[in-house]
Design a protein around this motif. Sequence first.
Motif, PDB file in Angstrom:
ATOM      1  N   ILE A  79       1.288 -99.141  42.331  1.00 35.74           N
ATOM      2  CA  ILE A  79      -0.078 -99.360  41.858  1.00 35.74           C
ATOM      3  C   ILE A  79      -0.792-100.424  42.687  1.00 35.74           C
ATOM      4  N   TYR A  80      -0.048-101.123  43.559  1.00 33.91           N
ATOM      5  CA  TYR A  80      -0.644-102.151  44.411  1.00 33.91           C
ATOM      6  C   TYR A  80       0.331-102.444  45.546  1.00 33.91           C
ATOM      7  N   GLU A  81      -0.256-102.775  46.709  1.00 35.64           N
ATOM      8  CA  GLU A  81       0.586-103.192  47.828  1.00 35.64           C
ATOM      9  C   GLU A  81      -0.226-104.067  48.762  1.00 35.64           C
ATOM     10  N   ASP A  82       0.408-105.117  49.262  1.00 34.97           N
ATOM     11  CA  ASP A  82      -0.169-105.930  50.322  1.00 34.97           C
ATOM     12  C   ASP A  82       0.957-106.297  51.286  1.00 34.97           C
ATOM     13  N   GLU A  83       0.736-107.258  52.170  1.00 35.11           N
ATOM     14  CA  GLU A  83       1.746-107.580  53.176  1.00 35.11           C
ATOM     15  C   GLU A  83       2.997-108.234  52.573  1.00 35.11           C
ATOM     16  N   ASP A  84       2.864-108.844  51.396  1.00 37.21           N
ATOM     17  CA  ASP A  84       3.984-109.562  50.794  1.00 37.21           C
ATOM     18  C   ASP A  84       4.663-108.844  49.632  1.00 37.21           C
ATOM     19  N   PHE A  85       3.927-107.978  48.936  1.00 39.71           N
ATOM     20  CA  PHE A  85       4.423-107.394  47.690  1.00 39.71           C
ATOM     21  C   PHE A  85       4.100-105.916  47.567  1.00 39.71           C
ATOM     22  N   LYS A  86       4.917-105.254  46.755  1.00 38.74           N
ATOM     23  CA  LYS A  86       4.588-103.933  46.241  1.00 38.74           C
ATOM     24  C   LYS A  86       4.743-104.034  44.729  1.00 38.74           C
ATOM     25  N   VAL A  87       3.777-103.489  43.994  1.00 41.80           N
ATOM     26  CA  VAL A  87       3.845-103.441  42.542  1.00 41.80           C
ATOM     27  C   VAL A  87       4.025-101.985  42.158  1.00 41.80           C
ATOM     28  N   ILE A  88       5.090-101.722  41.425  1.00 37.62           N
ATOM     29  CA  ILE A  88       5.437-100.342  41.067  1.00 37.62           C
ATOM     30  C   ILE A  88       5.587-100.215  39.558  1.00 37.62           C
ATOM     31  N   LEU A  89       5.429 -99.003  39.065  1.00 42.27           N
ATOM     32  CA  LEU A  89       5.727 -98.746  37.662  1.00 42.27           C
ATOM     33  C   LEU A  89       7.237 -98.742  37.488  1.00 42.27           C
ATOM     34  N   LEU A 108       6.506-103.652  37.871  1.00 44.54           N
ATOM     35  CA  LEU A 108       7.337-104.672  38.507  1.00 44.54           C
ATOM     36  C   LEU A 108       6.643-105.183  39.760  1.00 44.54           C
ATOM     37  N   ILE A 109       6.584-106.484  39.911  1.00 46.93           N
ATOM     38  CA  ILE A 109       6.124-107.091  41.164  1.00 46.93           C
ATOM     39  C   ILE A 109       7.361-107.341  42.009  1.00 46.93           C
ATOM     40  N   LEU A 110       7.414-106.714  43.182  1.00 42.48           N
ATOM     41  CA  LEU A 110       8.562-106.836  44.079  1.00 42.48           C
ATOM     42  C   LEU A 110       8.142-107.478  45.398  1.00 42.48           C
ATOM     43  N   PRO A 111       8.679-108.639  45.745  1.00 40.84           N
ATOM     44  CA  PRO A 111       8.431-109.159  47.089  1.00 40.84           C
ATOM     45  C   PRO A 111       9.077-108.239  48.119  1.00 40.84           C
ATOM     46  N   LYS A 112       8.454-108.122  49.268  1.00 44.28           N
ATOM     47  CA  LYS A 112       9.020-107.286  50.325  1.00 44.28           C
ATOM     48  C   LYS A 112      10.202-107.957  51.013  1.00 44.28           C
ATOM     49  N   GLU A 113      10.231-109.286  50.966  1.00 44.45           N
ATOM     50  CA  GLU A 113      11.376-110.033  51.486  1.00 44.45           C
ATOM     51  C   GLU A 113      12.391-110.196  50.357  1.00 44.45           C
ATOM     52  N   HIS A 114      13.638-110.381  50.714  1.00 45.07           N
ATOM     53  CA  HIS A 114      14.695-110.500  49.707  1.00 45.07           C
ATOM     54  C   HIS A 114      14.911-111.949  49.299  1.00 45.07           C
ATOM     55  N   TYR A 115      14.812-112.177  48.011  1.00 47.16           N
ATOM     56  CA  TYR A 115      15.176-113.437  47.366  1.00 47.16           C
ATOM     57  C   TYR A 115      15.941-113.018  46.120  1.00 47.16           C
ATOM     58  N   ALA A 116      17.120-113.542  45.906  1.00 45.02           N
ATOM     59  CA  ALA A 116      17.939-113.104  44.777  1.00 45.02           C
ATOM     60  C   ALA A 116      17.328-113.495  43.438  1.00 45.02           C
ATOM     61  N   ASN A 117      16.634-114.640  43.394  1.00 40.51           N
ATOM     62  CA  ASN A 117      16.141-115.151  42.120  1.00 40.51           C
ATOM     63  C   ASN A 117      15.107-116.246  42.371  1.00 40.51           C
ATOM     64  N   ILE A 118      14.649-116.878  41.302  1.00 43.64           N
ATOM     65  CA  ILE A 118      13.610-117.903  41.411  1.00 43.64           C
ATOM     66  C   ILE A 118      14.110-119.136  42.162  1.00 43.64           C
ATOM     67  N   TYR A 119      15.419-119.373  42.153  1.00 43.84           N
ATOM     68  CA  TYR A 119      15.978-120.533  42.844  1.00 43.84           C
ATOM     69  C   TYR A 119      15.878-120.380  44.361  1.00 43.84           C
ATOM     70  N   GLU A 120      15.858-119.142  44.833  1.00 42.97           N
ATOM     71  CA  GLU A 120      15.850-118.875  46.277  1.00 42.97           C
ATOM     72  C   GLU A 120      14.472-118.563  46.845  1.00 42.97           C
ATOM     73  N   ILE A 121      13.535-118.129  45.998  1.00 45.91           N
ATOM     74  CA  ILE A 121      12.246-117.671  46.509  1.00 45.91           C
ATOM     75  C   ILE A 121      11.442-118.831  47.101  1.00 45.91           C
ATOM     76  N   ASP A 122      10.770-118.559  48.180  1.00 44.22           N
ATOM     77  CA  ASP A 122       9.888-119.521  48.828  1.00 44.22           C
ATOM     78  C   ASP A 122       8.763-119.910  47.862  1.00 44.22           C
ATOM     79  N   ASP A 123       8.442-121.190  47.779  1.00 43.68           N
ATOM     80  CA  ASP A 123       7.427-121.667  46.836  1.00 43.68           C
ATOM     81  C   ASP A 123       6.073-120.972  47.040  1.00 43.68           C
ATOM     82  N   GLU A 124       5.706-120.754  48.282  1.00 51.21           N
ATOM     83  CA  GLU A 124       4.420-120.099  48.565  1.00 51.21           C
ATOM     84  C   GLU A 124       4.424-118.651  48.080  1.00 51.21           C
ATOM     85  N   VAL A 125       5.516-117.954  48.265  1.00 51.49           N
ATOM     86  CA  VAL A 125       5.636-116.569  47.800  1.00 51.49           C
ATOM     87  C   VAL A 125       5.616-116.532  46.275  1.00 51.49           C
ATOM     88  N   LEU A 126       6.282-117.481  45.646  1.00 50.99           N
ATOM     89  CA  LEU A 126       6.288-117.565  44.188  1.00 50.99           C
ATOM     90  C   LEU A 126       4.871-117.785  43.649  1.00 50.99           C
TER      91      LEU A 126
END
Length: 138
Positions: A21-31, A42-60
Amino acid sequence: MKDNNCIFCKLANGEIPTNAIYEDEDFKVILDASPASKGHALILPKEHYANIYEIDDEVLAKASKLAKKIITHEKDVLKCDGYNVVQNNGEVAGQTVFHYHMHLIPRYASDDNTNVIEWKHKEFTDDEMAQICKEMKL
């Protein structure tokens, strides 16, 4: 970086077809394929981060802004009565796919699925609360 063994990396990067339902350079949002309600996404980052502890602050931060944008739009389109924004970290917290993602769950007053988010409330004494507070202060 992407994880070639991660199903959500494959979904986010177009290797597996989705109902996007949405896509940009950083994310894809899917049903969500197993939705809790009509419009569960679901909001899915295109880069892999296992969880909130690993995700880049800017991406979060971008994910949070995107969540607001999506649910504001969907509330108007779907005429839902409310929203749950859910993000699980660790198996004990309900995380089943270890790629950071956010659930955007529209809620409808007429829905019979009222316990999407549920827990048993705990009680602590004033002293216990004071100790917990002391331990958690940054």
